[in-house]
Design a protein around this motif. Sequence first.
Motif, short mmCIF file in Angstrom:
data_model
loop_
_atom_site.label_atom_id
_atom_site.label_comp_id
_atom_site.label_asym_id
_atom_site.label_seq_id
_atom_site.Cartn_x
_atom_site.Cartn_y
_atom_site.Cartn_z
N PRO A 1 0.83 -1.21 0.00
CA PRO A 1 0.00 0.00 0.00
C PRO A 1 0.86 1.26 0.00
O PRO A 1 2.04 1.24 0.38
CB PRO A 1 -0.79 -0.11 1.31
N SER A 2 0.25 2.37 -0.43
CA SER A 2 0.93 3.66 -0.31
C SER A 2 0.95 4.07 1.16
O SER A 2 0.33 3.44 2.01
CB SER A 2 0.19 4.71 -1.14
N GLN A 3 1.67 5.16 1.45
CA GLN A 3 1.79 5.59 2.83
C GLN A 3 0.43 5.92 3.45
O GLN A 3 0.14 5.53 4.58
CB GLN A 3 2.72 6.81 2.92
N HIS A 4 -0.41 6.63 2.72
CA HIS A 4 -1.72 7.00 3.26
C HIS A 4 -2.55 5.76 3.56
O HIS A 4 -3.16 5.66 4.64
CB HIS A 4 -2.46 7.91 2.28
N TYR A 5 -2.59 4.80 2.61
CA TYR A 5 -3.40 3.61 2.84
C TYR A 5 -2.78 2.72 3.93
O TYR A 5 -3.50 2.02 4.64
CB TYR A 5 -3.59 2.84 1.55
N ALA A 6 -1.46 2.76 4.05
CA ALA A 6 -0.83 2.01 5.14
C ALA A 6 -1.29 2.57 6.49
O ALA A 6 -1.59 1.81 7.42
CB ALA A 6 0.68 2.10 5.02
N LEU A 7 -1.40 3.88 6.58
CA LEU A 7 -1.78 4.51 7.84
C LEU A 7 -3.28 4.41 8.13
O LEU A 7 -3.70 4.46 9.29
CB LEU A 7 -1.35 5.98 7.85
N THR A 8 -4.10 4.28 7.09
CA THR A 8 -5.55 4.22 7.32
C THR A 8 -6.11 2.79 7.26
O THR A 8 -7.17 2.54 7.82
CB THR A 8 -6.30 5.08 6.28
N GLU A 9 -5.42 1.88 6.59
CA GLU A 9 -5.95 0.52 6.44
C GLU A 9 -5.07 -0.55 7.08
O GLU A 9 -5.54 -1.65 7.35
CB GLU A 9 -6.10 0.17 4.95
N LYS A 10 -3.77 -0.25 7.30
CA LYS A 10 -2.84 -1.28 7.78
C LYS A 10 -2.08 -0.83 9.03
O LYS A 10 -0.93 -1.19 9.23
CB LYS A 10 -1.83 -1.62 6.65
N HIS A 11 -2.73 -0.01 9.83
CA HIS A 11 -2.14 0.45 11.09
C HIS A 11 -2.09 -0.71 12.08
O HIS A 11 -2.73 -1.76 11.87
CB HIS A 11 -2.98 1.59 11.67
N GLU A 12 -1.36 -0.55 13.16
CA GLU A 12 -1.32 -1.59 14.19
C GLU A 12 -2.73 -1.82 14.73
O GLU A 12 -3.44 -0.89 15.08
CB GLU A 12 -0.37 -1.19 15.32
N GLY A 13 -3.14 -3.07 14.79
CA GLY A 13 -4.47 -3.43 15.24
C GLY A 13 -5.49 -3.52 14.13
O GLY A 13 -6.64 -3.91 14.36
N ALA A 14 -5.11 -3.17 12.89
CA ALA A 14 -6.05 -3.20 11.77
C ALA A 14 -6.46 -4.63 11.45
O ALA A 14 -5.67 -5.58 11.56
CB ALA A 14 -5.42 -2.56 10.53
N VAL A 15 -7.71 -4.79 11.06
CA VAL A 15 -8.26 -6.07 10.60
C VAL A 15 -8.71 -5.87 9.16
O VAL A 15 -9.39 -4.89 8.84
CB VAL A 15 -9.44 -6.52 11.48
N PHE A 16 -8.32 -6.78 8.28
CA PHE A 16 -8.70 -6.66 6.87
C PHE A 16 -8.73 -8.05 6.24
O PHE A 16 -8.27 -9.04 6.84
CB PHE A 16 -7.71 -5.75 6.11
N THR A 17 -9.30 -8.12 5.07
CA THR A 17 -9.39 -9.39 4.33
C THR A 17 -8.70 -9.22 2.99
O THR A 17 -8.88 -8.22 2.30
CB THR A 17 -10.86 -9.78 4.10
N LEU A 18 -7.91 -10.22 2.61
CA LEU A 18 -7.19 -10.19 1.35
C LEU A 18 -7.26 -11.59 0.73
O LEU A 18 -6.92 -12.58 1.38
CB LEU A 18 -5.73 -9.77 1.57
N ASP A 19 -7.73 -11.65 -0.50
CA ASP A 19 -7.88 -12.93 -1.20
C ASP A 19 -8.69 -13.94 -0.40
O ASP A 19 -8.39 -15.14 -0.38
CB ASP A 19 -6.50 -13.53 -1.55
N GLY A 20 -9.72 -13.46 0.28
CA GLY A 20 -10.61 -14.33 1.04
C GLY A 20 -10.09 -14.74 2.40
O GLY A 20 -10.79 -15.42 3.14
N GLN A 21 -8.87 -14.30 2.76
CA GLN A 21 -8.28 -14.64 4.05
C GLN A 21 -8.22 -13.40 4.93
O GLN A 21 -7.80 -12.34 4.51
CB GLN A 21 -6.86 -15.19 3.85
N GLY A 22 -8.66 -13.54 6.19
CA GLY A 22 -8.60 -12.42 7.12
C GLY A 22 -7.23 -12.30 7.76
O GLY A 22 -6.53 -13.30 7.98
N TYR A 23 -6.82 -11.06 8.04
CA TYR A 23 -5.53 -10.80 8.68
C TYR A 23 -5.71 -9.72 9.75
O TYR A 23 -6.62 -8.90 9.68
CB TYR A 23 -4.49 -10.30 7.67
N LYS A 24 -4.76 -9.74 10.71
CA LYS A 24 -4.70 -8.69 11.71
C LYS A 24 -3.26 -8.19 11.77
O LYS A 24 -2.31 -8.98 11.77
CB LYS A 24 -5.12 -9.22 13.09
N VAL A 25 -3.09 -6.86 11.82
CA VAL A 25 -1.75 -6.27 11.87
C VAL A 25 -1.21 -6.33 13.29
O VAL A 25 -1.86 -5.86 14.23
CB VAL A 25 -1.78 -4.81 11.37
#
Length: 894
Positions: free
Chosen positions: A485-509
Amino acid sequence: MLPARSPFARLEGFLRDTLGSGATRLHEEWPQDARTVAAAGLGWSDAVTRGFGFPEVFAHQARTYELMRDGKHVIITTPTASGKTGAFFPGVFDRLERDPRATALFVYPLVALGQDQRDKLLAFRERGGFPWEVAAFQGSAQGSAVFRPGVRMVTATPDKLHWSLTQPGVREFLRHLSFLVLDEAHTYRGGFGSEVAGMLRRLLALARALGANPQVILSTATIGNPAEFARELTGVDAVEVSESGAARHGKRFVLADHRGQPRRFWNAVMDASARYDLKVLAFFRGRSRAARLYSTYRAQPQYARRAHLYMAGTSDREGRLSEFRRARSGVMFATNALEAGVDIGDLEVVIIDGYPGSRMAFRQMAGRAGRIAPGLVLYLPALNEQGVPQPADAFYSNAGNFLDLLTGPIEKAVVEAHNPYLSPRHAARANDEFTAAGLPAPHEAQPSPRYWNLRGEGSLKFAVVEAAEWERHGVRALDAPLESPSQHYALTEKHEGAVFTLDGQGYKVLRWEEHPAGTAILVEKHDAANLFTRGLYAIEVTPARMGEWERRGPLAFRHGEVVIRRRYTGYQMLRQVFERVCVGCDREPGETERSCARCGGRIQDRMQDHKLSEHLYEQPTELPPFRTSALEIGVDPRATERPTAVAHTLKHLLQKVTPERVACDENDLAGAFREGRDTYFFLYDDWLGGLGVARRAFEHMDDLLQRALDLTSKACCQQAQGCFECIAVSRCFSPTLPSGERRPTDKLATRAFLQSLPGLTVRPAEGPVPDAEDLPPTLPDSAPLPDVPALPPSWPTQARELLDLHGLSLPEVSARLGIPSRELQRAVSTTQPLRLRHPKFGEGVFMQGFHQGERREVLLYFPGVGQKRLLLKFAGLTVIEAAPTPVSALNPVS
């Protein structure tokens, strides 16, 4: 004999299965035969003829070759899928075959596009049997390994060339440069384009100083100012080739209104793509919506193999494209990272989810459908949180406005190579490049600049990596990330504690690990269960060195330098709801339930984001502040009864008219209100150091204010908040007050305020302007606008009047009344046919409508008289039931 099968048969089946009766055809492009010339008549060698691979050449391809052969600079602006690549390949190979020392440099804005076009160069070379190598200068490639003896063609990104012109191998390649090819050149506009223009001028100046005389070939989407753009970008005068000789297979454009049932619509798209063996490309404005839809279907076994994703930052984008190309059917969810030129081939259906922000982008996206067979474009209006279409989408849901979107004037692509904020460092870098080549410096001595990125700040490397991979491979794991991700998306979507789904798999930062090669965002697999997080951030604008205020009555404005601070303060935990639910008890019903078996509530589809919690950081993350140029405008609150609404509306208006009058890209200008002052706002250049846009806006302020007054005088709508034709904008940078309430807008109050400014001319309105008593009552500034406007009990009849009598589309009426289209459809279907009174024929019943706008005709049945077809504009009709507003007071569709 059986009748011939329609070439649109599969597309009609797809449309029927996805939308049923909910599809409105907005436009149709008819097939067109190709205009060709024989390749044998162009004087090509046998090798070039074999490389091209076809005995016939489109007329524009032949014209391009002839201009290149004569030494001209060329800009090709034929439509998407017209064969622009085939227009310049023969000329380049022909020259390199004739001159054994000549080289050619192909510059592409995206790595994936460069790789795609390099494959085409290699295929041309193999067919023709040409002996030289074709290399790629992108990603982690080193200049010494790319620019080596035997390599005479190089594909590159501007980012790689930017800091490489001092390298000996690059310099030797430029010494014999015959062609500089800029494909998808329309992407080089605004701030990024101005930076690339500076780099290209350095490259061309160095090549000429070394003894080369390169021709410049530009290939671009249709733009409003091709010759001017070529000159601004490269400094050369280019001949335009715009008349396409390519065949057209026909294309249909359809308004797709899912009527509040997004899950059913996308399920139907997935199913119908497989049923009819069709590839579907769905474009989304935002990353999150594309990624979450993809993850939803990737996690379901019946859809997993048919769901694809393409957007900036995803891993292995070339592999994802290859998988989609090989598939017989499926749906690719994409952002505009795929808009520019990457060839998919047998793609017949494109879905555009929401107006993408410019006509150029819309035409580029739509052009992906129907390259080798008839195509279908579904325009799906974007909805707000209440299920009501966004202003731009409601505006273009009208057939007349949609036709203008496809065929009307297109935006100018604007760059400013001599931008006083950007050009000094390019001049300093050019001095270093000439000195390294043993040549005298072309500019006055200046300090050597430190490295900077052509795409602006915030382009540091971030890589999402599984924690186990980081432990196993260390920094090498950065080379194969899950996502970048770019810096902005890293800070808004991949911050510590972030939860997201990629390719059908869930992840937590888990945490971030800083490293000189980049930042590793370490994650672990996690059961996301439709959970995700969204970062909270704020932009603070602080005046630094501002000029004197200038006044126009109750308006004041000034120009100067401001400091921009971006502060990331926390995040929200949300749950994505993409299901059938009961609106009464939130229960998921059975497939056949029409009303909830538990509480009797209504069943509806939902695809919404529900906030579960909010988490604020103890120490907010603040990016390094940067200085830029800004315009500050202040509204005297004593001059209007609605100062907050007037200031917000004026900010919208200046956002709209500045790109139009000052010629810039709309993304180069951002805005924010001054902290604690709801009637003072900034419009600033969203680029480190500035771009000169705000400065030019300050110099042309009187012209901009006059244009703003003209827009408030348009009679395109009656609601206080305006529409996309007058005051609404695609992107509002400050939609809410500090309290969290929505900022109001008021078209009528702003018009009165602008009329009070000295020096502005009140021009005749475009059509009848409603009096104040005809408009909905305004609210005091202390009261937020309601989520759903208060409507009289007769609103179903009003909706029917707009739909039937005036011929507006369902999304248009939905936006005007603030009611979701599904609710409109349900209410209208239960009302009686519209009854009207004619001054001569008496009372009648509406039967049918034809055409739109000034040409709108209606067919009415009058008892004792029969059917009459009347021109609505002069009919003098009045609605009898429940809607007291006369037809003449309602505005015709523009």
